[in-house]
Write an enzyme that holds these catalytic residues in place. Structure first.
Site, PDB file in Angstrom:
ATOM      1  N   GLY A 273       0.790  -1.219   0.000  1.00 35.66           N
ATOM      2  CA  GLY A 273       0.000   0.000   0.000  1.00 35.66           C
ATOM      3  C   GLY A 273       0.820   1.265   0.000  1.00 35.66           C
ATOM      4  N   GLN A 274       2.097   1.171   0.433  1.00 31.90           N
ATOM      5  CA  GLN A 274       2.907   2.385   0.572  1.00 31.90           C
ATOM      6  C   GLN A 274       3.142   3.088  -0.761  1.00 31.90           C
ATOM      7  OE1 GLN A 274       3.847  -0.802   0.675  1.00 31.90           O
ATOM      8  NE2 GLN A 274       5.766  -0.975   1.760  1.00 31.90           N
TER       9      GLN A 274
ATOM     10  N   ALA B  87      16.725  10.959  -1.343  1.00 38.12           N
ATOM     11  CA  ALA B  87      15.522  10.647  -0.563  1.00 38.12           C
ATOM     12  C   ALA B  87      15.860   9.887   0.717  1.00 38.12           C
ATOM     13  CB  ALA B  87      14.559   9.820  -1.398  1.00 38.12           C
TER      14      ALA B  87
ATOM     15  N   GLY C 204      13.479   7.701   4.015  1.00 36.23           N
ATOM     16  CA  GLY C 204      12.176   7.080   4.262  1.00 36.23           C
ATOM     17  C   GLY C 204      11.237   8.003   5.020  1.00 36.23           C
ATOM     18  N   VAL C 205       9.946   7.930   4.692  1.00 34.17           N
ATOM     19  CA  VAL C 205       8.961   8.775   5.379  1.00 34.17           C
ATOM     20  C   VAL C 205       7.670   8.038   5.743  1.00 34.17           C
ATOM     21  CG1 VAL C 205       9.696  10.977   4.386  1.00 34.17           C
ATOM     22  CG2 VAL C 205       8.030   9.589   3.165  1.00 34.17           C
TER      23      VAL C 205
ATOM     24  N   GLU D 136       6.590   5.635   7.868  1.00 28.77           N
ATOM     25  CA  GLU D 136       6.114   5.439   9.239  1.00 28.77           C
ATOM     26  C   GLU D 136       5.902   6.759   9.960  1.00 28.77           C
ATOM     27  OE1 GLU D 136       8.332   2.069  11.402  1.00 28.77           O
ATOM     28  OE2 GLU D 136       9.679   2.830   9.886  1.00 28.77           O
TER      29      GLU D 136
END
Lengths: 781, 282, 163
Positions: free
Chosen positions: A488-489, A733, A735-736, A738
């Site tokens: 889903g991310q 980039a 990670g974002v 969570e």
């Protein structure tokens, strides 16, 4: 000259969208194999009991029952970090809802009917429900054999003959001395209850035991290769003999990391002579049998100078691991090295204990302990600011990590970490921090504003790695094979963008194989920790470069030009400055054929990989070391309105700022932020397990476990995405995924103080809790 | 699959009563099924026979006017809520029905089902109580009517006999009544009532009726209260005191008794405000 | 066992079913229409939403036998003539999809709304989809998708009116 990006950074629609809007997307729930059996479970009605006897005779005689299993004979210990879990309860049950007997039958109805014929006799034991009690010397042991379990040595420290599955220490500077000498001190305690992930697709697995001790699994999982590895270790099989498929996954949020129902499905299939066996958790089992998020008791001590500089911070985190702590230990570890918030603190002391109790067990959940820890830290920051008479934003600004500071594990903070200060300023400005809330029209309502910081790094082993394979097709398109899971991310869409960008082909020509299959897709550790776009993105870049090298190598011979004099664009390779003399990839993908029929090259398959760089284990005594591949910082500001007569709270606005390094796809990134914010709202306002005094879960269904609906979202949300690049991140980039969930409760708790003058320390901030505190305050004044 | 039962789609009410009589307590009427099928799935009920009454046209109709309204047993909640005349004639009842479950659920659930399920938290119950609604019942021995105030016998229990089918709810003439409904939930999304309450005020007779849900084993109808409009605050205090004496809320997973006791006076106060103190209500 | 006749997505169907079978099981297990999902089994999550005679209902709380004589529409009937419906395209365009498990039920609820209220207010939209739980998106993009679909459908109608 930097080349203008065609796909990266653009709001490209999801690669999986058409499958999902048409209902064509097949999830493990939808899977049906020929001869497949269905499973029902007998669950423990006790939180803690000895199994005296199990009578399965009547169940075995039911027509259509193919396998009845109890924990006897299933002498396996499973786990990723700490092997403390069995497939079915053996000798004792450790939580209400623990599976005791599993029955596979021709239909689910038959399996359920047979379960009702199983007779289990228990001798109830006292249950340990509070981890603080479980830490007492006199407490009974949830795992008397803890000292015999295998675990990841050097990383985790289970305490033999106790209920402590892991104790993580962070020691920096001299806390005692600094605390003693400080001008102002504060101590406060906080609590988060256990909550559930609530993926819309409950856990499900189909397994088939194949001849020659081979296993084939289809599972709703975040972790195809970790499932393969743990099954192969558990059952002593070569890795290649365990094949794991992951089709579409209906949400995970951490709850489908590591092992789930796969081992049970496998042993049932083995017992049923190799018939495929499907195990699907009912929604009730998703709540009370499958793992949840751990509860947390925190005590935080902060000391500052009179001018608001934090000089010392001490935290004690006591995690309510529940009955098994295999995954919980890593949350206790990770939340400890992040356990002082994104602040520069010279003297820090943290003890993080992961403690067994007789409750449904914990696992990873979006935010991995940080929502819980920062509920305390970010509330305590506001408490301290008030004690200092400082504005909470100013107080934070004075203490946020800046270039030249070190983190509490001794990591140097650089400009490459992103900019927490900018995040704070952005959300403060957007919520008009300096302007008090406009008074509501109705006299029984009040409003307030709050703010909170957040940070998190991926929690993963120092050797975490992933690989990507790109196969060039005869039409010049590319097939990308990965084993990270997009549940889903949107990561697959982002990887597709990067592949198109790097291969210099139209995005329509990049295809990502949706079903992961460990027989074909290359290795990826597991899809957790907001690391997939970062690591997978880097691996894609390398794989694409490998493809282009191969393309240039063959084209160089075809065009009689040196490879370094060739460039690629629009799916064509050509001598620099001569696009008219190009060869399309389609003529190279399987090999190049000269006019006379001679051929060179061969199918082009690119390979890229990435492994975590420079991470170290933490020192067992001080916690010093480098645990984080990258950090992502952010902040939220909120405005709330409270009905002081009923305790109802309404969220008027939530502003979120995250330093993403580089926004690879703004549409998907905003989607992650909004979704995370609303999931965080669930933790803030409504969600939490309720147990009775015997440890029975009282709200294992949507009737009494409420998650936000479309009626419960904030009136307004705003997303501010900063782009201070991450060195080593794909296109800069980090990670974002969570992070948006973290600190939503803290920001709301802080806003409630602004609105009501009440300090909340316990989640969830439901209407009843709010009203109770309002009335207590009214009575005491 | 749900439980183990037979299914009969009946062609007449008499046939249905006959089947239920033969089932001797092991039968259940299937209207919307939104409570019944959940209870069967969860093993709380195990009827041997489901009698589906939705095929009967006579139960599928409702009529609404100022003199008398009748709502058939198979009429889905959304048919009522989305009916303009119903909504203006019975606004409090429409509010109560709109607060039940989800939109999808209200396309199946029925008003009759809501009260036959006899939950202490049934949202329609307080409104029906203050409106003096009458339950129309058919049985092997013929039809009868039961005032709603005599309908509830306990948690999930009614005064119906095993062979009886509720065919309709009748609402008497409105005669200038002002009505209001209030419900406290735990979340704005679909939820059962932590507390619910309804009021009906007759300006002509200066009489107020109040009913409270989710605060006792059955919904509670208070004795009619003479309205003294001289001192609103004193009157409100008096009413709240009367209400709190009439209920006995418990603590459960949804709320503590303390929260129910704290919120109930607020709901009552808001009802009084709407009906008495704010000029003309609906 | 009970003989039932009904239509699914306009196609006549005939089935012999036990009394205890839900409509959801009939659709998924007998008719292989697995686009309709089971998320809770008690009508609380909306993943199993289908249209019954044009109105959204939760198919986990309806017996298969009750479908006799009725028209059922599922997500598999939403795409038109090999292309996506305006509603489906709007879900894609606003980013209203993440894991996708709630999406079919969500689209069926939205379809029911647009059937009865072609120009819905935001309040209408929220009321229509509040019975569909989504754990991924936070709903904003879904509300925007239904709004966008309504606007596009209204625009198309207007366009036709003018030509």
């Amino acid at each position: 000259m930097t080349r203008e990006l065609k796909y990266v950074g653009k709001p490209i629609a999801r690669a999986d969208a058409v499958d999902k809007v048409t209902g064509a997307a097949q999830y493990t729930h939808d899977l049906c194999l020929h001869g497949m059996l269905h499973t029902a479970l007998v669950l423990s009605p006790h939180a803690s009991a000895r199994i005296v006897s199990i009578d399965i005779e009547k169940a075995e005689q039911v027509q259509g029952v193919r396998a009845v299993l109890t924990g006897n004979g299933l002498c396996y210990q499973l786990g990723l970090y700490l092997q403390d879990k069995c497939i079915l309860a053996r000798d004792i049950v450790r939580y209400h809802g623990e599976p005791v007997v599993a029955i596979a039958a021709d239909t689910l109805d038959i399996a359920n009917a047979a379960c009702r014929l199983v007779e289990v006799q228990y001798e109830a034991l006292p249950s340990l429900l509070d981890p603080r009690d479980a830490m007492e010397e006199s407490a009974h042991l949830v795992h008397p054999d803890l000292h015999t379990y295998n675990y990841m040595k050097g990383v985790f420290f289970p305490k033999a003959h106790s209920n402590i599955a892991h104790h993580q220490k962070i020691r920096k500077g001299d806390f005692d001395r600094a605390f003693e000498k400080a001008d102002i001190r504060l101590t406060a305690s906080f609590y988060n209850p256990p909550v559930q992930h609530v993926p819309m697709e409950t856990h499900a697995a189909v397994a088939q035991a194949l001849p020659g001790n081979r296993i084939e699994i289809w599972t709703s999982s975040q972790s195809p290769y970790t499932v393969r590895h743990l099954l192969s270790v558990c059952f002593g099989l070569p890795h290649a003999d365990v094949r794991v498929h992951v089709p579409y996954v209906g949400g995970g949020f951490g709850g489908k990391a590591g092992l789930g129902l796969e081992p049970l499905a496998y042993v049932l299939s083995r017992a049923a002579g190799g018939r495929p066996v499907k195990v699907v958790a009912t929604r009730e089992q998703e709540f009370n049998t499958l793992p949840s998020r751990q509860g947390l008791h925190s005590t935080i001590e902060i000391a500052t100078s009179n001018d608001g500089k934090i000089v010392a911070l001490k935290s004690t985190y006591i995690w309510d691991a529940g009955a098994y702590a295999d995954y919980g230990v890593n949350i206790g570890r990770s939340a400890a090295y992040s356990g002082a918030g994104p602040y520069s603190i010279d003297n820090c002391w943290i003890d993080s204990y992961v403690v067994y109790t007789n409750k449904v067990f914990g696992t990873a959940f979006r935010g991995f302990g940080h929502l819980e820890v920062l509920w305390g830290i970010e509330r305590a920051m506001d408490l301290m600011a008030r004690k200092l008479g400082m504005d909470p934003v100013e107080f934070r600004k004075r203490n946020l990590l800046k270039e030249g500071d070190t983190t509490i594990t001794g990591e140097a903070f650089t400009s490459g970490h992103g900019n927490p200060q900018q995040c704070l300023e952005a959300v403060a400005e957007a919520i008009e921090w300096r302007t008090p809330s406009a008074p509501p029209i109705e006299p029984h309502k009040v409003r307030g504003k709050g703010i909170a910081m957040l940070h998190k790094a991926p929690a993963m082993p120092t050797s975490t790695s992933c690989a990507v394979v790109i196969k060039l097709d005869e039409d010049g398109g590319a097939d990308v094979l990965v084993s990270g899971v997009d549940y889903g991310q949107g990561t697959y869409t982002v990887l597709r963008q990067i592949a198109a960008e790097e291969l210099r082909i139209p995005i329509e020509k990049v295809h990502i194989t949706w079903e992961c299959d460990t027989a074909f897709s290359p290795y990826d550790w597991q899809t957790v920790a907001s690391r997939f776009a970062y690591m997978g993105g880097n691996a894609i870049i390398e794989a694409a470069a490998d493809c282009l090298d191969q393309i240039r190598f063959v084209a160089a011979q075809a065009l009689d030009v040196a490879p370094e004099d060739l460039e690629c664009e629009h799916g064509t390779v050509y001598p620099k400055g001569h696009p008219d003399r190009g060869i399309p990839y389609s003529q190279l993908a399987l090999g190049y054929t000269f006019e006379n029929g001679n051929s060179i090259g061969g199918p082009i398959i690119g390979h890229g990989r990435f492994i975590a760089k420079g991470l170290t284990h933490l020192d067992p005594d001080t916690g010093q070391g480098l645990p984080a591949q990258f950090w992502t910082y952010g902040a939220h500001s909120v405005e709330v309105e409270v009905d002081t007569e009923t305790g109802e709270i309404e969220i008027l606005n939530i502003v979120s700022a995250l330093d993403a390094g580089k926004v690879l796809n703004p549409k998907l990134c905003v989607g992650q932020v909004v979704g995370g914010v609303v999931q965080g709202l669930g933790s803030a306002l409504w969600e939490g397990f309720v147990f009775d005094e015997k440890g029975r879960l009282l709200n294992p269904a949507f009737v009494d476990y409420k998650i936000p609906t479309a009626k419960d979202i904030p009136h307004r949300t705003q997303q501010i995405l900063l782009e201070n690049p991450q060195p080593g991140g794909p296109y800069g980039a980090r990670g974002v995924a969570e992070h948006p969930m973290i600190s939503i409760p803290s920001a709301i708790g802080n806003a409630l103080y602004d609105a009501l003058g009440i300090e909340f320390t316990t989640l969830p901030l439901n209407y009843e809790r709010i009203l109770t505190r309002i009335r207590e305050k009214a009575e005491s004044s | 699959m749900l439980g183990n039962f037979e299914y009969k789609r009946i062609r007449s009410i008499e046939e249905g009563c006959q089947y239920l009589a033969e089932a001797a307590g092991d039968g259940a009427v299937l209207a919307g099924g939104t409570d019944l099928l959940v209870e069967i799935r969860n093993g709380l009920k195990s009827p041997q026979l489901l009698v589906d009454c939705k095929g009967l046209d006579v139960l599928n109709v409702f009529s609404v006017d100022d003199s008398r309204s009748t709502i058939g047993a198979s009429v889905a909640l959304n048919q009522l809520i989305e009916h303009r005349v119903f909504r203006t004639t019975h606004p409090a009842l429409a509010d109560a029905l709109a607060s039940i479950g989800t939109y999808q659920l209200r396309n199946r659930a029925t008003l009759v089902g809501n009260i036959c399920n006899a939950s202490p938290a049934a949202d329609a119950a307080p409104v029906l109580l203050v409106l003096d609604a009458v339950v129309e019942v058919a049985g092997v021995e013929g039809p009868r009517t039961v005032p709603v105030r005599s309908f509830f016998a306990g948690v999930k229990k009614t005064t119906l006999k095993p062979d009886e089918i509720v065919t309709a709810i009748a609402l008497p003439a409105r005669s200038g009544l002002r009505t209001a409904f209030r419900k406290q939930q735990r979340i704005r999304g679909h939820d059962l009532a932590v507390v619910n309450a309804a009021g009906a005020y007759s300006p002509a007779k200066k009489v107020l009726k109040l009913a409270i849900g989710s605060c006792a084993p059955t919904p509670v109808l208070l004795d009619p209260i003479e309205v003294d409009s001289k001192d609103n605050e004193a009157f409100a205090d008096h009413v709240i005191e009367t209400v709190l004496r009439a209920v006995s809320p418990i603590s459960d997973v949804r709320a503590s008794a303390g929260y129910r006791n704290a919120v109930l006076p607020i709901l009552v106060k808001r009802i009084l405000h709407e009906l008495l103190f704010e000029g003309s209500g609906a | 066992m009970y003989d039932i006749r009904f239509t699914v997505n306009g196609q006549p169907e005939h089935a012999t079913v036990p009394a205890t079978m839900t409509l959801l099981d009939l659709l998924r297990d007998r008719l292989a229409l697995t686009g309709t999902k089971e998320g809770c089994g008690i009508g609380e999550c909306g993943a199993c939403t289908v249209l019954l005679d044009g109105k959204p209902i939760t198919s986990c709380l309806m017996l298969a036998v009750e479908a006799d004589g009725h028209d059922i529409e599922t997500i598999e009937g939403e795409a038109v003539g090999g292309g996506l419906s305006v509603l489906q395209q709007a879900f894609i365009d606003t980013g209203a999809i993440q894991c996708g498990f709630c999406t079919p039920g969500m689209i069926m609820s939205a379809r029911g709304l647009l059937n009865r209220t072609p120009d819905p207010s935001d309040e209408n939209i929220v009321e229509a989809i509040a019975g569909n739980l989504c754990r991924c998106t936070g709903y904003e993009a879904i509300i925007a998708a239904v709004r966008l679909a309504a606007d596009r459908l209204a625009g198309a109608k207007q366009g036709r009116g003018q030509s």
